[in-house]
Design a protein around this motif. Structure first.
Motif, PDB file in Angstrom:
ATOM      1  N   UNK A 138      -5.756  48.377  57.174  1.00 22.13           N
ATOM      2  CA  UNK A 138      -7.050  47.831  56.723  1.00 22.13           C
ATOM      3  C   UNK A 138      -7.618  46.743  57.654  1.00 22.13           C
ATOM      4  N   UNK A 139      -6.966  46.493  58.789  1.00 19.19           N
ATOM      5  CA  UNK A 139      -7.477  45.482  59.732  1.00 19.19           C
ATOM      6  C   UNK A 139      -8.155  46.166  60.914  1.00 19.19           C
ATOM      7  N   UNK A 140      -9.272  45.585  61.399  1.00 19.86           N
ATOM      8  CA  UNK A 140      -9.948  46.181  62.563  1.00 19.86           C
ATOM      9  C   UNK A 140      -9.036  46.155  63.790  1.00 19.86           C
ATOM     10  N   UNK A 141      -9.007  47.264  64.512  1.00 16.97           N
ATOM     11  CA  UNK A 141      -8.166  47.389  65.703  1.00 16.97           C
ATOM     12  C   UNK A 141      -9.009  47.704  66.930  1.00 16.97           C
ATOM     13  N   UNK A 142     -10.345  47.674  66.777  1.00 16.60           N
ATOM     14  CA  UNK A 142     -11.203  48.206  67.840  1.00 16.60           C
ATOM     15  C   UNK A 142     -11.167  47.400  69.136  1.00 16.60           C
ATOM     16  N   UNK A 143     -10.848  46.098  69.057  1.00 19.86           N
ATOM     17  CA  UNK A 143     -10.749  45.304  70.288  1.00 19.86           C
ATOM     18  C   UNK A 143      -9.440  45.623  71.012  1.00 19.86           C
ATOM     19  N   UNK A 144      -8.360  45.551  70.256  1.00 15.15           N
ATOM     20  CA  UNK A 144      -7.012  45.715  70.819  1.00 15.15           C
ATOM     21  C   UNK A 144      -6.842  47.057  71.547  1.00 15.15           C
ATOM     22  N   UNK A 145      -7.474  48.110  71.019  1.00 17.05           N
ATOM     23  CA  UNK A 145      -7.216  49.446  71.579  1.00 17.05           C
ATOM     24  C   UNK A 145      -7.773  49.634  72.989  1.00 17.05           C
ATOM     25  N   UNK A 146      -8.620  48.713  73.443  1.00 11.53           N
ATOM     26  CA  UNK A 146      -9.185  48.851  74.804  1.00 11.53           C
ATOM     27  C   UNK A 146      -8.384  48.052  75.825  1.00 11.53           C
ATOM     28  N   UNK A 147      -7.333  47.344  75.407  1.00 12.94           N
ATOM     29  CA  UNK A 147      -6.564  46.526  76.344  1.00 12.94           C
ATOM     30  C   UNK A 147      -5.847  47.420  77.369  1.00 12.94           C
ATOM     31  N   UNK A 148      -5.681  46.895  78.618  1.00 13.44           N
ATOM     32  CA  UNK A 148      -5.079  47.710  79.677  1.00 13.44           C
ATOM     33  C   UNK A 148      -3.678  48.227  79.347  1.00 13.44           C
ATOM     34  N   UNK A 149      -2.851  47.428  78.623  1.00 13.12           N
ATOM     35  CA  UNK A 149      -1.496  47.923  78.325  1.00 13.12           C
ATOM     36  C   UNK A 149      -1.538  49.138  77.398  1.00 13.12           C
ATOM     37  N   UNK A 150      -2.556  49.183  76.535  1.00 10.08           N
ATOM     38  CA  UNK A 150      -2.718  50.339  75.640  1.00 10.08           C
ATOM     39  C   UNK A 150      -3.158  51.556  76.465  1.00 10.08           C
ATOM     40  N   UNK A 151      -4.144  51.337  77.338  1.00  9.11           N
ATOM     41  CA  UNK A 151      -4.651  52.436  78.172  1.00  9.11           C
ATOM     42  C   UNK A 151      -3.519  53.043  79.005  1.00  9.11           C
ATOM     43  N   UNK A 152      -2.609  52.195  79.446  1.00  7.55           N
ATOM     44  CA  UNK A 152      -1.526  52.670  80.318  1.00  7.55           C
ATOM     45  C   UNK A 152      -0.590  53.664  79.623  1.00  7.55           C
ATOM     46  N   UNK A 153      -0.315  53.440  78.343  1.00 10.75           N
ATOM     47  CA  UNK A 153       0.694  54.310  77.690  1.00 10.75           C
ATOM     48  C   UNK A 153       0.088  55.369  76.773  1.00 10.75           C
ATOM     49  N   UNK A 154      -1.235  55.304  76.549  1.00  9.26           N
ATOM     50  CA  UNK A 154      -1.775  56.152  75.475  1.00  9.26           C
ATOM     51  C   UNK A 154      -1.579  57.648  75.721  1.00  9.26           C
TER      52      UNK A 154
END
Ligand code: DC
Length: 236
Positions: free
Chosen positions: A89-105
């Motif tokens: 129920x918490x917004x995650x829209x900022x966190x998902x664009x971080x470079x560490x996320x992009x690297x492993x997605x």
């Protein structure tokens, strides 16, 4: 200008293609012009990747990833424009664009059972919101094979790397050297198109559009014309 009247009735429009083709922006603008909802399925895989990192789960531990992501009950807040993704129920829209996320997605997106989970969720969203522009890698091929209008956006990898750099600058981040960005894009392309489940492919019945030589606005206008034309020829 044609004015942008909402189209009539239900329609699913799918946009697939590799990273950096402008898909998300195009899909969001196209949905706005047609009066449809917009679904960013990449955000769902990105949220799963962010959760994996934030909970310190080993990337090889696919069972725990699946359990924790299911527990997060990923869904969108449709009152926002564009809709924001929520985990627990918490917004995650900022966190998902971080470079560490992009690297492993793309590694997360290769987990077959997780894809099944996401595909189920996306089909449910399609039932709830049957007037939809949806973008990802497998929307026209796997999730909505019967979608009425399908596009596949593509562009030269070097153009896509340049666009990524520009996006990062706009977001206030200093991009890595272009050669590194290009390397990451090619790696992600290769992971996305060679995985066993839901690989990135251009469906036979999708129209392929090269977004390299034209601006995002021109792409949106072109797709809008194509959708309206297709629906005007609808057999009722
Ligand atoms: O479009 P994007 O960069 O936000 O996508 C993030 C990752 O998720 C990318 O590696 C491809 C993957 N993805 C996928 O496998 N299937 C989708 N329907 C959407 C995204």
């Amino acid at each position: 200008m044609t004015g942008h009247q909402p189209i009539q009735g239900d329609v699913i429009v799918t946009l697939d293609g590799p990273a950096g083709t402008g898909k998300s922006t195009v899909a969001r603008l196209l949905a706005g012009r047609l009066g449809l909802e917009f679904l960013d399925t990449g955000a769902m895989y990105r949220a799963a990747a962010a959760i994996t990192l934030d909970r310190g789960i080993d990337l090889a531990d696919t069972q725990t990833i699946l359990t924790v992501v299911a527990d997060a009950d990923l869904h969108f807040d449709w009152t926002q424009d564009p809709p924001t993704i929520l985990a627990w129920m918490n917004p995650y829209n900022q966190r998902i664009r971080d470079p560490d996320v992009t690297k492993i997605v793309s590694q997360i997106a290769a987990i077959g059972k997780l894809r099944e989970h996401m595909v189920r969720k996306q089909r449910l969203i399609g039932q709830q919101y049957p007037r939809l522009v949806t973008e990802g890698r497998d929307q026209g091929s796997v999730v909505f094979p019967d979608a009425e209008v399908k596009f596949y956006l593509d562009a030269d990898p070097a153009v896509r790397a340049m666009r990524r750099a520009e996006q990062m600058r706009l977001a206030g981040n200093e991009p890595p050297p272009e050669a590194e960005l290009l390397h990451d894009i090619l790696l992600r392309d290769s992971r996305d198109s060679t995985r066993k489940d839901g690989p990135l492919i251009c469906p036979d019945d999708a129209e392929r559009v090269d977004t390299g030589p034209i601006s995002i606005d021109e792409v949106v206008s072109y797709l809008e014309r194509r959708v309206r034309l297709r629906l005007a020829n609808r057999k009722s």
